[in-house]
Design a protein around this motif. Structure first.
Motif, short mmCIF file in Angstrom:
data_model
loop_
_atom_site.label_atom_id
_atom_site.label_comp_id
_atom_site.label_asym_id
_atom_site.label_seq_id
_atom_site.Cartn_x
_atom_site.Cartn_y
_atom_site.Cartn_z
N SER A 1 0.81 -1.21 0.00
CA SER A 1 0.00 0.00 0.00
C SER A 1 0.85 1.27 0.00
CB SER A 1 -0.95 0.00 1.20
OG SER A 1 -0.22 -0.01 2.41
N VAL A 2 2.15 1.15 0.23
CA VAL A 2 3.04 2.32 0.22
C VAL A 2 3.64 2.53 -1.17
CG1 VAL A 2 5.16 3.33 1.16
CG2 VAL A 2 3.56 2.13 2.67
N CYS A 3 4.34 1.52 -1.69
CA CYS A 3 5.06 1.70 -2.96
C CYS A 3 4.35 1.07 -4.16
CB CYS A 3 6.48 1.15 -2.85
SG CYS A 3 6.58 -0.64 -2.63
N GLY A 4 3.34 0.25 -3.94
CA GLY A 4 2.58 -0.36 -5.02
C GLY A 4 3.16 -1.64 -5.59
N SER A 5 4.28 -2.13 -5.06
CA SER A 5 4.87 -3.37 -5.57
C SER A 5 3.88 -4.52 -5.50
CB SER A 5 6.11 -3.76 -4.77
OG SER A 5 7.16 -2.87 -5.00
N ASN A 6 3.81 -5.29 -6.58
CA ASN A 6 2.96 -6.48 -6.64
C ASN A 6 3.69 -7.62 -5.96
OD1 ASN A 6 1.01 -5.14 -8.33
ND2 ASN A 6 2.59 -5.22 -9.89
N ILE A 7 3.09 -8.20 -4.94
CA ILE A 7 3.75 -9.25 -4.15
C ILE A 7 3.27 -10.64 -4.54
CG2 ILE A 7 4.21 -10.11 -1.82
CD1 ILE A 7 5.47 -7.35 -2.41
N TYR A 8 1.96 -10.81 -4.71
CA TYR A 8 1.45 -12.15 -5.02
C TYR A 8 0.10 -12.09 -5.72
CZ TYR A 8 -1.42 -11.48 -0.80
OH TYR A 8 -2.30 -10.99 0.14
N TRP A 9 -0.26 -13.26 -6.25
CA TRP A 9 -1.58 -13.52 -6.80
C TRP A 9 -2.01 -14.83 -6.17
CZ3 TRP A 9 -4.07 -17.52 -9.20
CH2 TRP A 9 -5.30 -17.22 -9.78
N ARG A 10 -3.29 -14.90 -5.75
CA ARG A 10 -3.80 -16.15 -5.20
C ARG A 10 -5.23 -16.35 -5.65
NH1 ARG A 10 -7.02 -15.84 -0.63
NH2 ARG A 10 -7.29 -13.73 0.19
N SER A 11 -5.63 -17.60 -5.68
CA SER A 11 -6.98 -17.96 -6.08
C SER A 11 -7.72 -18.55 -4.88
CB SER A 11 -6.95 -19.00 -7.21
OG SER A 11 -8.24 -19.53 -7.43
N THR A 12 -8.95 -18.09 -4.66
CA THR A 12 -9.75 -18.68 -3.58
C THR A 12 -10.18 -20.09 -3.94
OG1 THR A 12 -11.76 -17.65 -4.46
CG2 THR A 12 -10.54 -16.44 -2.75
N GLU A 13 -10.11 -20.45 -5.23
CA GLU A 13 -10.44 -21.82 -5.66
C GLU A 13 -9.30 -22.79 -5.44
OE1 GLU A 13 -11.86 -21.60 -9.68
OE2 GLU A 13 -13.67 -20.53 -9.10
N SER A 14 -8.08 -22.29 -5.25
CA SER A 14 -6.90 -23.12 -4.99
C SER A 14 -6.14 -22.55 -3.79
CB SER A 14 -5.98 -23.13 -6.22
OG SER A 14 -6.64 -23.64 -7.34
N PRO A 15 -6.74 -22.64 -2.60
CA PRO A 15 -6.14 -22.01 -1.43
C PRO A 15 -4.81 -22.63 -0.99
CG PRO A 15 -8.02 -23.32 -0.78
CD PRO A 15 -8.00 -23.31 -2.29
N ASP A 16 -4.47 -23.79 -1.53
CA ASP A 16 -3.21 -24.44 -1.16
C ASP A 16 -2.00 -23.88 -1.90
OD1 ASP A 16 -4.36 -25.57 -3.49
OD2 ASP A 16 -3.11 -27.35 -3.28
N ARG A 17 -2.22 -22.99 -2.88
CA ARG A 17 -1.13 -22.41 -3.67
C ARG A 17 -1.20 -20.89 -3.66
NH1 ARG A 17 0.79 -26.50 -7.27
NH2 ARG A 17 0.71 -28.36 -5.98
#
Length: 131
Positions: free
Chosen positions: A79-95
């Motif tokens: 929220s400070v610098c805007g760097s993208n850290i991750y993408w996750r799917s609620t359909e695949s919560p194990d990854r």
């Protein structure tokens, strides 16, 4: 699959967020979907897909903001610098897919997959064919 043991380490541009992700990397990819293009401001989002159980925000949890970009997609960024850290799917919560550009040192494994190639910008080169 990257068979090494240990952790990947990464941080955002301002250094407020630091994370680690346990190996192995199940696969690394370049995603050319239009959402990744807009989020990254680039032709693709590049990710290492790892087990979510081994993903830890070591510093700056309060700086993580999640954008619900689709019914099942969640994109975490600083929220400070805007760097993208991750993408996750609620359909695949194990990854969870951590962004390759935030890793320190840089990712040394192969990038095996290209996703949503139908929306890949014409100005980007293709991966070399596997041998």
């Amino acid at each position: 699959m990257m068979a090494d043991t240990g952790d990947l380490h990464g941080s955002c541009l301002c250094g407020g967020i630091r994370y680690r992700a346990a190996l192995p990397v199940f696969h690394a990819s370049h995603c050319y979907c239009t959402m990744c293009q807009k989020q990254h401001g680039a032709g693709a989002g590049s990710y290492a897909n790892v087990a979510s159980a081994g993903f830890v925000i070591a510093q700056g949890q309060d700086l993580i903001t999640e954008h619900h970009s689709s019914d099942d997609g969640r994109r975490g960024f600083c929220s400070v610098c805007g760097s993208n850290i991750y993408w996750r799917s609620t359909e695949s919560p194990d990854r969870i897919a951590v962004t390759l550009g935030t890793l320190e040192p840089e990712y040394a494994g192969p990038v095996e997959r290209e996703l949503y190639t139908d929306t890949k910008p014409a100005w980007l080169p293709s991966l070399k064919p596997a041998r």
